[in-house]
Scaffold this motif. Structure first.
Motif, PDB file in Angstrom:
ATOM      1  N   PHE A 124       0.884  -1.326   0.070  1.00 23.31           N
ATOM      2  CA  PHE A 124       0.034   0.114  -0.069  1.00 23.31           C
ATOM      3  C   PHE A 124       0.852   1.002  -0.064  1.00 23.31           C
ATOM      4  O   PHE A 124       1.818   1.304   0.774  1.00 23.31           O
ATOM      5  CB  PHE A 124      -0.954   0.059   1.285  1.00 23.31           C
ATOM      6  N   PRO A 125       0.546   2.212  -0.817  1.00 25.13           N
ATOM      7  CA  PRO A 125       1.247   3.497  -0.619  1.00 25.13           C
ATOM      8  C   PRO A 125       1.048   4.292   0.794  1.00 25.13           C
ATOM      9  O   PRO A 125       0.014   4.203   1.345  1.00 25.13           O
ATOM     10  CB  PRO A 125       0.950   4.359  -1.973  1.00 25.13           C
ATOM     11  N   ASP A 126       2.168   4.797   1.060  1.00 24.41           N
ATOM     12  CA  ASP A 126       2.394   5.472   2.264  1.00 24.41           C
ATOM     13  C   ASP A 126       1.702   6.532   2.292  1.00 24.41           C
ATOM     14  O   ASP A 126       0.994   6.892   3.357  1.00 24.41           O
ATOM     15  CB  ASP A 126       3.627   6.012   2.596  1.00 24.41           C
ATOM     16  N   TRP A 127       0.934   7.197   1.531  1.00 28.63           N
ATOM     17  CA  TRP A 127       0.365   8.431   1.332  1.00 28.63           C
ATOM     18  C   TRP A 127      -1.148   7.823   1.765  1.00 28.63           C
ATOM     19  O   TRP A 127      -1.938   8.546   2.314  1.00 28.63           O
ATOM     20  CB  TRP A 127       0.010   9.054   0.195  1.00 28.63           C
ATOM     21  N   LEU A 128      -1.593   6.865   1.438  1.00 29.80           N
ATOM     22  CA  LEU A 128      -2.871   6.227   1.880  1.00 29.80           C
ATOM     23  C   LEU A 128      -2.922   6.086   3.420  1.00 29.80           C
ATOM     24  O   LEU A 128      -3.985   6.410   3.892  1.00 29.80           O
ATOM     25  CB  LEU A 128      -3.090   4.861   1.269  1.00 29.80           C
ATOM     26  N   PHE A 129      -2.007   5.825   4.040  1.00 29.92           N
ATOM     27  CA  PHE A 129      -2.112   5.647   5.638  1.00 29.92           C
ATOM     28  C   PHE A 129      -1.911   7.162   6.101  1.00 29.92           C
ATOM     29  O   PHE A 129      -2.492   7.407   7.220  1.00 29.92           O
ATOM     30  CB  PHE A 129      -0.680   4.625   6.124  1.00 29.92           C
ATOM     31  N   CYS A 130      -1.317   8.108   5.552  1.00 31.20           N
ATOM     32  CA  CYS A 130      -1.399   9.332   5.760  1.00 31.20           C
ATOM     33  C   CYS A 130      -2.617   9.971   5.882  1.00 31.20           C
ATOM     34  O   CYS A 130      -3.225  10.729   6.634  1.00 31.20           O
ATOM     35  CB  CYS A 130      -0.261  10.169   5.190  1.00 31.20           C
ATOM     36  N   ILE A 131      -3.251   9.752   4.876  1.00 31.49           N
ATOM     37  CA  ILE A 131      -4.708  10.471   4.494  1.00 31.49           C
ATOM     38  C   ILE A 131      -5.737   9.725   5.667  1.00 31.49           C
ATOM     39  O   ILE A 131      -6.431  10.558   6.252  1.00 31.49           O
ATOM     40  CB  ILE A 131      -5.221  10.026   3.137  1.00 31.49           C
ATOM     41  N   ALA A 132      -5.594   8.619   5.852  1.00 30.25           N
ATOM     42  CA  ALA A 132      -6.297   7.916   6.964  1.00 30.25           C
ATOM     43  C   ALA A 132      -6.080   8.543   8.341  1.00 30.25           C
ATOM     44  O   ALA A 132      -7.018   8.745   8.973  1.00 30.25           O
ATOM     45  CB  ALA A 132      -6.172   6.519   6.828  1.00 30.25           C
ATOM     46  N   GLY A 133      -4.765   8.699   8.472  1.00 26.00           N
ATOM     47  CA  GLY A 133      -4.142   9.578   9.915  1.00 26.00           C
ATOM     48  C   GLY A 133      -4.907  10.726   9.977  1.00 26.00           C
ATOM     49  O   GLY A 133      -5.422  11.462  11.057  1.00 26.00           O
ATOM     50  N   GLY A 134      -4.822  11.486   8.795  1.00 30.31           N
ATOM     51  CA  GLY A 134      -5.359  12.888   8.796  1.00 30.31           C
ATOM     52  C   GLY A 134      -6.831  12.915   9.089  1.00 30.31           C
ATOM     53  O   GLY A 134      -7.360  13.678   9.529  1.00 30.31           O
ATOM     54  N   VAL A 135      -7.605  12.069   8.526  1.00 25.05           N
ATOM     55  CA  VAL A 135      -8.912  12.039   8.641  1.00 25.05           C
ATOM     56  C   VAL A 135      -9.456  11.495   9.986  1.00 25.05           C
ATOM     57  O   VAL A 135     -10.326  12.243  10.828  1.00 25.05           O
ATOM     58  CB  VAL A 135      -9.519  11.071   7.575  1.00 25.05           C
TER      59      VAL A 135
ATOM     60  N   ALA B  17      -7.756  18.606   7.434  1.00 24.44           N
ATOM     61  CA  ALA B  17      -7.408  16.811   7.028  1.00 24.44           C
ATOM     62  C   ALA B  17      -6.118  16.899   6.281  1.00 24.44           C
ATOM     63  O   ALA B  17      -5.123  16.033   6.525  1.00 24.44           O
ATOM     64  CB  ALA B  17      -8.556  16.072   6.500  1.00 24.44           C
ATOM     65  N   GLY B  18      -6.084  17.723   5.180  1.00 29.90           N
ATOM     66  CA  GLY B  18      -4.820  17.672   4.424  1.00 29.90           C
ATOM     67  C   GLY B  18      -3.624  18.133   4.886  1.00 29.90           C
ATOM     68  O   GLY B  18      -2.547  17.676   4.827  1.00 29.90           O
ATOM     69  N   LEU B  19      -3.822  19.144   5.900  1.00 36.65           N
ATOM     70  CA  LEU B  19      -2.657  19.667   6.598  1.00 36.65           C
ATOM     71  C   LEU B  19      -2.091  18.546   7.465  1.00 36.65           C
ATOM     72  O   LEU B  19      -0.807  18.429   7.547  1.00 36.65           O
ATOM     73  CB  LEU B  19      -2.801  20.758   7.407  1.00 36.65           C
ATOM     74  N   LEU B  20      -2.932  17.861   8.282  1.00 35.49           N
ATOM     75  CA  LEU B  20      -2.546  16.854   9.124  1.00 35.49           C
ATOM     76  C   LEU B  20      -1.864  15.731   8.294  1.00 35.49           C
ATOM     77  O   LEU B  20      -0.797  14.962   8.951  1.00 35.49           O
ATOM     78  CB  LEU B  20      -3.594  16.517  10.085  1.00 35.49           C
ATOM     79  N   ALA B  21      -2.557  15.418   7.377  1.00 33.70           N
ATOM     80  CA  ALA B  21      -1.959  14.176   6.435  1.00 33.70           C
ATOM     81  C   ALA B  21      -0.457  14.651   6.072  1.00 33.70           C
ATOM     82  O   ALA B  21       0.372  13.884   6.011  1.00 33.70           O
ATOM     83  CB  ALA B  21      -2.776  14.078   5.275  1.00 33.70           C
ATOM     84  N   MET B  22      -0.444  15.784   5.571  1.00 28.64           N
ATOM     85  CA  MET B  22       1.041  16.356   5.169  1.00 28.64           C
ATOM     86  C   MET B  22       1.997  16.036   6.119  1.00 28.64           C
ATOM     87  O   MET B  22       3.065  15.847   6.089  1.00 28.64           O
ATOM     88  CB  MET B  22       0.839  17.604   4.367  1.00 28.64           C
ATOM     89  N   LEU B  23       1.633  16.689   7.342  1.00 27.52           N
ATOM     90  CA  LEU B  23       2.473  16.828   8.520  1.00 27.52           C
ATOM     91  C   LEU B  23       2.725  15.065   8.761  1.00 27.52           C
ATOM     92  O   LEU B  23       3.637  15.135   9.422  1.00 27.52           O
ATOM     93  CB  LEU B  23       1.888  17.562   9.681  1.00 27.52           C
ATOM     94  N   LEU B  24       1.870  14.389   9.064  1.00 26.32           N
ATOM     95  CA  LEU B  24       1.906  13.100   9.272  1.00 26.32           C
ATOM     96  C   LEU B  24       3.090  12.268   8.364  1.00 26.32           C
ATOM     97  O   LEU B  24       3.950  11.528   8.825  1.00 26.32           O
ATOM     98  CB  LEU B  24       0.605  12.108   9.398  1.00 26.32           C
ATOM     99  N   TRP B  25       2.788  12.594   7.013  1.00 22.66           N
ATOM    100  CA  TRP B  25       3.936  12.078   5.982  1.00 22.66           C
ATOM    101  C   TRP B  25       5.385  12.583   6.346  1.00 22.66           C
ATOM    102  O   TRP B  25       6.216  12.001   6.332  1.00 22.66           O
ATOM    103  CB  TRP B  25       3.381  12.296   4.720  1.00 22.66           C
ATOM    104  N   LEU B  26       5.427  13.841   6.641  1.00 26.04           N
ATOM    105  CA  LEU B  26       6.622  14.410   6.663  1.00 26.04           C
ATOM    106  C   LEU B  26       7.355  14.000   8.316  1.00 26.04           C
ATOM    107  O   LEU B  26       8.475  13.771   8.301  1.00 26.04           O
ATOM    108  CB  LEU B  26       6.482  16.209   7.224  1.00 26.04           C
ATOM    109  N   ALA B  27       6.605  13.764   9.218  1.00 23.88           N
ATOM    110  CA  ALA B  27       7.053  13.334  10.561  1.00 23.88           C
ATOM    111  C   ALA B  27       7.322  11.720  10.324  1.00 23.88           C
ATOM    112  O   ALA B  27       8.353  11.222  10.984  1.00 23.88           O
ATOM    113  CB  ALA B  27       6.093  13.352  11.574  1.00 23.88           C
ATOM    114  N   VAL B  28       6.639  11.066   9.638  1.00 26.31           N
ATOM    115  CA  VAL B  28       6.889   9.517   9.759  1.00 26.31           C
ATOM    116  C   VAL B  28       7.744   8.943   8.447  1.00 26.31           C
ATOM    117  O   VAL B  28       8.719   8.134   8.690  1.00 26.31           O
ATOM    118  CB  VAL B  28       5.489   8.934   9.730  1.00 26.31           C
TER     119      VAL B  28
END
Length: 67
Positions: free
Chosen positions: A12-23, A53-64
């Motif tokens: 699974f692409p990592d952005w998929l997990f980031c979007i789920a975490g942001g939501v 949700a988009g901001l939190l998803a991007m921050l999660l991607w940057l952090a992880v």
């Protein structure tokens, strides 16, 4: 190689997990704001919550996942 995580044998692409975490994080923030009656201050909600949700998803991607 695309950045992906293997879960139960499927990649699974990592952005998929980031979007789920942001939501999920946005949902938690929605509950907290409702509890303290602050939800009206961030109107219009139809623009605020997707942006959050988009901001939190991007921050999660940057952090992880960011190298």
């Amino acid at each position: 190689m695309s950045p992906s995580l293997v879960v139960f044998g499927a990649a699974f692409p990592d952005w998929l997990f980031c979007i789920a975490g942001g939501v999920l994080a946005t949902t938690a923030i929605h509950v907290v704001l409702g509890r303290y009656a602050v939800r009206e201050r961030i109107a219009p909600l139809a623009l605020s919550y997707p942006a959050l949700a988009g901001l939190l998803a991007m921050l999660l991607w940057l952090a992880v996942f960011h190298p």
